[in-house]
Design a protein around this motif. Structure first.
Motif, PDB file in Angstrom:
ATOM      1  N   GLU A  34       0.825  -1.198   0.000  1.00 25.19           N
ATOM      2  CA  GLU A  34       0.000   0.000   0.000  1.00 25.19           C
ATOM      3  C   GLU A  34       0.865   1.256   0.000  1.00 25.19           C
ATOM      4  N   ARG A  35       2.000   1.188   0.657  1.00 22.39           N
ATOM      5  CA  ARG A  35       2.855   2.366   0.807  1.00 22.39           C
ATOM      6  C   ARG A  35       3.984   2.436  -0.220  1.00 22.39           C
ATOM      7  N   ALA A 116      -4.155 -12.085   3.704  1.00 21.66           N
ATOM      8  CA  ALA A 116      -5.303 -11.382   4.282  1.00 21.66           C
ATOM      9  C   ALA A 116      -5.012 -10.984   5.720  1.00 21.66           C
ATOM     10  N   ALA A 117      -5.639  -9.898   6.134  1.00 23.67           N
ATOM     11  CA  ALA A 117      -5.517  -9.371   7.486  1.00 23.67           C
ATOM     12  C   ALA A 117      -6.821  -8.655   7.803  1.00 23.67           C
ATOM     13  N   LEU A 118      -6.975  -8.190   9.016  1.00 29.21           N
ATOM     14  CA  LEU A 118      -8.141  -7.356   9.307  1.00 29.21           C
ATOM     15  C   LEU A 118      -8.125  -6.097   8.449  1.00 29.21           C
ATOM     16  N   THR A 119      -6.932  -5.552   8.205  1.00 29.08           N
ATOM     17  CA  THR A 119      -6.841  -4.269   7.504  1.00 29.08           C
ATOM     18  C   THR A 119      -7.321  -4.343   6.062  1.00 29.08           C
ATOM     19  N   ASN A 120      -7.269  -5.517   5.439  1.00 26.21           N
ATOM     20  CA  ASN A 120      -7.760  -5.633   4.056  1.00 26.21           C
ATOM     21  C   ASN A 120      -8.864  -6.678   3.939  1.00 26.21           C
ATOM     22  N   ALA A 121      -9.542  -6.958   5.049  1.00 30.93           N
ATOM     23  CA  ALA A 121     -10.458  -8.105   5.098  1.00 30.93           C
ATOM     24  C   ALA A 121     -11.544  -8.053   4.027  1.00 30.93           C
ATOM     25  N   HIS A 122     -12.185  -6.909   3.855  1.00 30.47           N
ATOM     26  CA  HIS A 122     -13.270  -6.837   2.889  1.00 30.47           C
ATOM     27  C   HIS A 122     -12.748  -7.021   1.475  1.00 30.47           C
ATOM     28  N   ALA A 123     -11.647  -6.329   1.156  1.00 29.21           N
ATOM     29  CA  ALA A 123     -11.072  -6.434  -0.187  1.00 29.21           C
ATOM     30  C   ALA A 123     -10.591  -7.857  -0.466  1.00 29.21           C
ATOM     31  N   SER A 218      -7.679  -0.876   4.169  1.00 28.12           N
ATOM     32  CA  SER A 218      -6.917  -0.941   2.927  1.00 28.12           C
ATOM     33  C   SER A 218      -7.677  -1.760   1.888  1.00 28.12           C
ATOM     34  N   THR A 219      -7.446  -1.440   0.632  1.00 32.74           N
ATOM     35  CA  THR A 219      -8.020  -2.227  -0.468  1.00 32.74           C
ATOM     36  C   THR A 219      -6.960  -3.061  -1.176  1.00 32.74           C
ATOM     37  N   ALA A 239       0.578  -6.350  -5.503  1.00 39.21           N
ATOM     38  CA  ALA A 239      -0.726  -5.813  -5.110  1.00 39.21           C
ATOM     39  C   ALA A 239      -1.786  -6.252  -6.102  1.00 39.21           C
ATOM     40  N   GLY A 240      -2.868  -6.827  -5.593  1.00 39.20           N
ATOM     41  CA  GLY A 240      -3.952  -7.272  -6.445  1.00 39.20           C
ATOM     42  C   GLY A 240      -5.242  -6.576  -6.087  1.00 39.20           C
TER      43      GLY A 240
END
Length: 240
Positions: A34-35, A116-123, A218-219, A239-240
């Motif tokens: 992301e960064r 996967a993590a909580l920070t990108n869970a939905h994506a 994050s996405t 990154a996907g």
């Protein structure tokens, strides 16, 4: 469609695998991409990571043992400490106590491997749903061979998102993860109260625990690239 959750890595996997090491490898991987990191190379050992130094330009080595940075590495495993100017356009070579090993196990049979993590869970859940034809496995890295509350909780969050997008046949692991998700409070409570969350806090890394508790901030979904020019024995994620 089948949805399974493995509380620890083992066995063979269906076509889509989501690997979780919420504290902290997969959270850090998401943050690096992301960064501004160009790609991630996950090695099987710290020695394999060190051997890559000097073989390519713009490599950064990142990882930990026992929660602390590995001697000779450029970075630790801190999502909160990820620095955009340092990462911009670089390839990060990662090796951690639990998460990178879990990714290597998943890659042995899963066709599509996502971090996967909580920070990108939905994506991550949306990406998995778009790719699946056979079934989805959510794989928890755990901590040195023991089940980790933070990973199981995150698996429950992912399972909830996936169920909101369609019908799945759940295995017992998925039912356990959903039960944990519904009974363990909010993400901050679950991660901070886990054994590993408490341990990281004693090391002065409580900010990482708080960062990793951010839900769908994050996405970015780190996605395994098969083939290509990645060194043998490494997993190449973009990154996907």
């Amino acid at each position: 469609m089948k949805l399974r959750v493995d509380l620890l890595p083992h066995g063979s996997y269906p076509d889509v695998v989501l690997v979780i090491d919420a504290l902290r490898a997969t959270t850090t991987a998401v943050t690096y991409l992301e960064r501004g990191a160009q790609a991630l190379l996950l090695t099987s050992t710290p020695e394999a990571a060190l051997a890559l130094r000097g073989t390519r330009d713009h490599l950064l080595l990142a990882g930990e043992r026992g929660g602390l940075p590995i001697p000779g590495f450029d970075l630790g495993n801190s999502p909160a400490g990820a620095n955009t100017p340092v990462l911009g356009g670089r390839t990060v070579v990662m090796n951690t106590t639990n998460g990178t090993g879990a990714a290597h196990i998943a890659a042995q049979s899963g066709k599509h491997v996502l971090l996967a993590a909580l920070t990108n869970a939905h994506a991550a859940a949306r990406r998995a749903r778009a790719l699946v034809t056979e079934g989805i496995a959510i794989v928890c890295a755990g901590t040195e061979g023991r089940v980790g509350l933070e990973d199981v909780y995150t698996a429950g969050v992912l399972a909830e998102y996936l169920l909101a997008m369609g019908e799945f046949t759940l295995d017992d692991g998925a039912r356990i993860a959903l039960t944990v998700r519904r009974g363990a409070g909010d993400p901050g409570e679950a991660l901070a109260g886990s054994d590993h969350g408490l341990y990281l806090t004693t090391l002065g890394l409580g900010e990482d625990v708080r960062f990793a508790s951010g839900l769908s901030t994050s996405t970015v979904v780190p996605t395994l690239v098969r083939g290509g020019d990645a060194p043998e024995g490494t997993l190449h994620f973009v990154a996907g």
